[in-house]
Scaffold this motif. Sequence first.
Motif, PDB file in Angstrom:
ATOM      1  N   SER A   1      53.002  35.967  14.174  1.00 46.78           N
ATOM      2  CA  SER A   1      53.528  36.259  15.508  1.00 46.78           C
ATOM      3  C   SER A   1      54.192  37.634  15.556  1.00 46.78           C
ATOM      4  O   SER A   1      54.374  38.204  16.628  1.00 46.78           O
ATOM      5  CB  SER A   1      54.508  35.174  15.957  1.00 46.78           C
ATOM      6  N   SER A   2      54.523  38.189  14.398  1.00 42.18           N
ATOM      7  CA  SER A   2      55.137  39.517  14.374  1.00 42.18           C
ATOM      8  C   SER A   2      54.170  40.586  14.892  1.00 42.18           C
ATOM      9  O   SER A   2      54.602  41.598  15.450  1.00 42.18           O
ATOM     10  CB  SER A   2      55.629  39.870  12.970  1.00 42.18           C
ATOM     11  N   THR A   3      52.875  40.343  14.743  1.00 38.28           N
ATOM     12  CA  THR A   3      51.885  41.283  15.278  1.00 38.28           C
ATOM     13  C   THR A   3      52.019  41.353  16.789  1.00 38.28           C
ATOM     14  O   THR A   3      52.083  42.437  17.373  1.00 38.28           O
ATOM     15  CB  THR A   3      50.460  40.854  14.883  1.00 38.28           C
ATOM     16  N   TYR A   4      52.082  40.186  17.430  1.00 40.63           N
ATOM     17  CA  TYR A   4      52.250  40.158  18.880  1.00 40.63           C
ATOM     18  C   TYR A   4      53.614  40.752  19.261  1.00 40.63           C
ATOM     19  O   TYR A   4      53.717  41.523  20.214  1.00 40.63           O
ATOM     20  CB  TYR A   4      52.115  38.735  19.440  1.00 40.63           C
ATOM     21  N   ALA A   5      54.649  40.407  18.533  1.00 41.36           N
ATOM     22  CA  ALA A   5      55.996  40.914  18.824  1.00 41.36           C
ATOM     23  C   ALA A   5      56.008  42.440  18.797  1.00 41.36           C
ATOM     24  O   ALA A   5      56.661  43.081  19.637  1.00 41.36           O
ATOM     25  CB  ALA A   5      57.004  40.353  17.828  1.00 41.36           C
ATOM     26  N   ASN A   6      55.290  43.042  17.866  1.00 44.25           N
ATOM     27  CA  ASN A   6      55.218  44.510  17.796  1.00 44.25           C
ATOM     28  C   ASN A   6      54.637  45.108  19.071  1.00 44.25           C
ATOM     29  O   ASN A   6      55.012  46.211  19.476  1.00 44.25           O
ATOM     30  CB  ASN A   6      54.399  44.953  16.590  1.00 44.25           C
ATOM     31  N   TRP A   7      53.719  44.402  19.722  1.00 44.09           N
ATOM     32  CA  TRP A   7      53.157  44.895  20.986  1.00 44.09           C
ATOM     33  C   TRP A   7      54.211  44.840  22.077  1.00 44.09           C
ATOM     34  O   TRP A   7      54.313  45.743  22.888  1.00 44.09           O
ATOM     35  CB  TRP A   7      51.936  44.081  21.399  1.00 44.09           C
ATOM     36  N   GLU A   8      54.991  43.747  22.108  1.00 46.31           N
ATOM     37  CA  GLU A   8      56.041  43.621  23.121  1.00 46.31           C
ATOM     38  C   GLU A   8      57.167  44.623  22.908  1.00 46.31           C
ATOM     39  O   GLU A   8      57.807  45.044  23.863  1.00 46.31           O
ATOM     40  CB  GLU A   8      56.634  42.207  23.116  1.00 46.31           C
ATOM     41  N   TYR A   9      57.433  44.985  21.684  1.00 45.84           N
ATOM     42  CA  TYR A   9      58.491  45.949  21.386  1.00 45.84           C
ATOM     43  C   TYR A   9      58.001  47.390  21.521  1.00 45.84           C
ATOM     44  O   TYR A   9      58.789  48.330  21.393  1.00 45.84           O
ATOM     45  CB  TYR A   9      59.050  45.734  19.981  1.00 45.84           C
TER      46      TYR A   9
END
Length: 107
Positions: free
Chosen positions: A31-39
């Motif tokens: 999920s950190s991959t997706y979180a990086n997009w949101e950040y």
Amino acid sequence: MSVLAERLRHLREDKGWSQTYVAERLGIKRSSTYANWEYGIRDPDTETLVKLAQIFEVTTDYLTGASDHVQFPPLDELDRKLFQAIRILSDEDKEYVLGFIQRIRNK
């Protein structure tokens, strides 16, 4: 923060989804991959951007800030076949084809 990052976060929160849930829907193991997009740390590739638009039911133009038009047009059979066909194209060619389709639809 980029327009993409802001819109991803806003759309996810509006649906009441967690970052982990969106990552699972995309088939992403971390999920950190997706979180990086949101950040705004990283951007998804073109194919993933299309999947995000489908999941959130918006256009890719809306996600990227190229348009403020939110609604995702309904897919008909031709669109489904087209989305399947473009999977074999390079990212650059996919962007070109998807942009062309959007221009046609907006006329």
